[in-house]
Write a protein that holds these residues in place. Sequence first.
Motif, PDB file in Angstrom:
ATOM      1  N   SER A  33      47.875 -46.013   1.248  1.00 36.52           N
ATOM      2  CA  SER A  33      48.535 -47.309   1.427  1.00 36.52           C
ATOM      3  C   SER A  33      47.903 -48.070   2.595  1.00 36.52           C
ATOM      4  CB  SER A  33      50.021 -47.096   1.725  1.00 36.52           C
ATOM      5  OG  SER A  33      50.180 -46.512   3.012  1.00 36.52           O
ATOM      6  N   ARG A  34      48.222 -49.346   2.678  1.00 39.31           N
ATOM      7  CA  ARG A  34      47.754 -50.170   3.799  1.00 39.31           C
ATOM      8  C   ARG A  34      48.262 -49.585   5.121  1.00 39.31           C
ATOM      9  NH1 ARG A  34      43.810 -52.806   5.746  1.00 39.31           N
ATOM     10  NH2 ARG A  34      44.534 -53.050   7.840  1.00 39.31           N
ATOM     11  N   GLU A  35      49.509 -49.108   5.119  1.00 31.23           N
ATOM     12  CA  GLU A  35      50.075 -48.501   6.335  1.00 31.23           C
ATOM     13  C   GLU A  35      49.284 -47.249   6.717  1.00 31.23           C
ATOM     14  OE1 GLU A  35      54.340 -47.154   8.222  1.00 31.23           O
ATOM     15  OE2 GLU A  35      54.140 -47.161   6.055  1.00 31.23           O
ATOM     16  N   GLN A  36      48.882 -46.441   5.733  1.00 34.64           N
ATOM     17  CA  GLN A  36      48.096 -45.246   6.024  1.00 34.64           C
ATOM     18  C   GLN A  36      46.716 -45.617   6.569  1.00 34.64           C
ATOM     19  OE1 GLN A  36      48.751 -43.476   2.102  1.00 34.64           O
ATOM     20  NE2 GLN A  36      49.618 -41.675   3.126  1.00 34.64           N
ATOM     21  N   VAL A  37      46.144 -46.702   6.085  1.00 34.44           N
ATOM     22  CA  VAL A  37      44.874 -47.190   6.652  1.00 34.44           C
ATOM     23  C   VAL A  37      45.076 -47.511   8.128  1.00 34.44           C
ATOM     24  CG1 VAL A  37      43.179 -49.074   6.617  1.00 34.44           C
ATOM     25  CG2 VAL A  37      43.938 -48.039   4.467  1.00 34.44           C
ATOM     26  N   ASP A  38      46.194 -48.154   8.454  1.00 33.35           N
ATOM     27  CA  ASP A  38      46.501 -48.492   9.850  1.00 33.35           C
ATOM     28  C   ASP A  38      46.660 -47.242  10.715  1.00 33.35           C
ATOM     29  OD1 ASP A  38      46.428 -51.174   9.174  1.00 33.35           O
ATOM     30  OD2 ASP A  38      48.614 -51.361   9.008  1.00 33.35           O
ATOM     31  N   TYR A  39      46.996 -46.113  10.080  1.00 36.12           N
ATOM     32  CA  TYR A  39      47.132 -44.837  10.786  1.00 36.12           C
ATOM     33  C   TYR A  39      45.890 -43.961  10.605  1.00 36.12           C
ATOM     34  CZ  TYR A  39      51.972 -45.857  11.906  1.00 36.12           C
ATOM     35  OH  TYR A  39      53.115 -46.431  12.422  1.00 36.12           O
ATOM     36  N   TYR A  40      44.751 -44.583  10.326  1.00 33.37           N
ATOM     37  CA  TYR A  40      43.439 -43.929  10.272  1.00 33.37           C
ATOM     38  C   TYR A  40      43.267 -42.937   9.123  1.00 33.37           C
ATOM     39  CZ  TYR A  40      43.029 -46.100  14.816  1.00 33.37           C
ATOM     40  OH  TYR A  40      42.996 -47.017  15.832  1.00 33.37           O
ATOM     41  N   ALA A  41      44.058 -43.065   8.060  1.00 31.60           N
ATOM     42  CA  ALA A  41      43.902 -42.150   6.929  1.00 31.60           C
ATOM     43  C   ALA A  41      42.597 -42.387   6.167  1.00 31.60           C
ATOM     44  CB  ALA A  41      45.089 -42.259   5.976  1.00 31.60           C
ATOM     45  N   GLY A  42      41.962 -43.520   6.358  1.00 32.02           N
ATOM     46  CA  GLY A  42      40.655 -43.764   5.746  1.00 32.02           C
ATOM     47  C   GLY A  42      39.507 -43.419   6.665  1.00 32.02           C
ATOM     48  N   ASN A  43      39.804 -42.916   7.845  1.00 29.52           N
ATOM     49  CA  ASN A  43      38.786 -42.614   8.850  1.00 29.52           C
ATOM     50  C   ASN A  43      38.652 -41.103   8.986  1.00 29.52           C
ATOM     51  OD1 ASN A  43      37.365 -42.399  11.412  1.00 29.52           O
ATOM     52  ND2 ASN A  43      37.810 -44.575  11.658  1.00 29.52           N
ATOM     53  N   CYS A  90      42.341 -46.240  22.888  1.00 30.01           N
ATOM     54  CA  CYS A  90      41.390 -46.880  23.810  1.00 30.01           C
ATOM     55  C   CYS A  90      40.088 -47.293  23.133  1.00 30.01           C
ATOM     56  CB  CYS A  90      41.078 -45.944  24.974  1.00 30.01           C
ATOM     57  SG  CYS A  90      42.512 -45.564  25.981  1.00 30.01           S
ATOM     58  N   GLY A  91      39.661 -46.531  22.137  1.00 30.89           N
ATOM     59  CA  GLY A  91      38.369 -46.800  21.508  1.00 30.89           C
ATOM     60  C   GLY A  91      38.449 -47.588  20.228  1.00 30.89           C
ATOM     61  N   GLY A  92      39.600 -47.577  19.588  1.00 33.41           N
ATOM     62  CA  GLY A  92      39.758 -48.337  18.357  1.00 33.41           C
ATOM     63  C   GLY A  92      39.228 -47.652  17.117  1.00 33.41           C
ATOM     64  N   GLY A  93      38.793 -46.418  17.223  1.00 29.80           N
ATOM     65  CA  GLY A  93      38.298 -45.671  16.070  1.00 29.80           C
ATOM     66  C   GLY A  93      39.026 -44.361  15.965  1.00 29.80           C
ATOM     67  N   SER A  94      38.489 -43.464  15.147  1.00 29.61           N
ATOM     68  CA  SER A  94      39.118 -42.165  14.986  1.00 29.61           C
ATOM     69  C   SER A  94      38.054 -41.123  14.653  1.00 29.61           C
ATOM     70  CB  SER A  94      40.206 -42.232  13.920  1.00 29.61           C
ATOM     71  OG  SER A  94      40.991 -41.057  13.942  1.00 29.61           O
ATOM     72  N   ALA A  95      38.414 -40.112  13.889  1.00 27.46           N
ATOM     73  CA  ALA A  95      37.554 -38.949  13.669  1.00 27.46           C
ATOM     74  C   ALA A  95      36.177 -39.321  13.121  1.00 27.46           C
ATOM     75  CB  ALA A  95      38.242 -37.951  12.736  1.00 27.46           C
TER      76      ALA A  95
END
Length: 108
Positions: A33-43, A90-95
């Motif tokens: 979902s869009r919400e999961q994207v916001d929680y880095y599920a696509g990262n 702080c970095g704006g990214g994830s894994a």
Amino acid sequence: QTHTKQKMGRGTPKDNLFLNHLKEDKKEIITISREQVDYYAGNMLEVKGKEHSYLVMSQTAYQSLTPQQIEAIERHTQILYSDLSTIEICGGGSARCMLAEVFLPHSK
């Protein structure tokens, strides 16, 4: 192989061709979902060990997944997650942003 690149565009002919290609290749499509994207599920990034592959993600991403999504992922690979909140805040990214992909030929 697990692929987690985020598809941000929705409903375009290009997206439909992309999804049809995955279906033809017998890839399992796990929608987020869009919400999961916001929680880095696509990262996320799949990495390969000597005996297994692993899908690396943040704890934030993992906690955003439904039990059904986790089960679907675990049919293909093992999940590794860790608290990356400092990087995410702080970095704006994830894994995926933290890891480097190396495409070298296999040594003999």
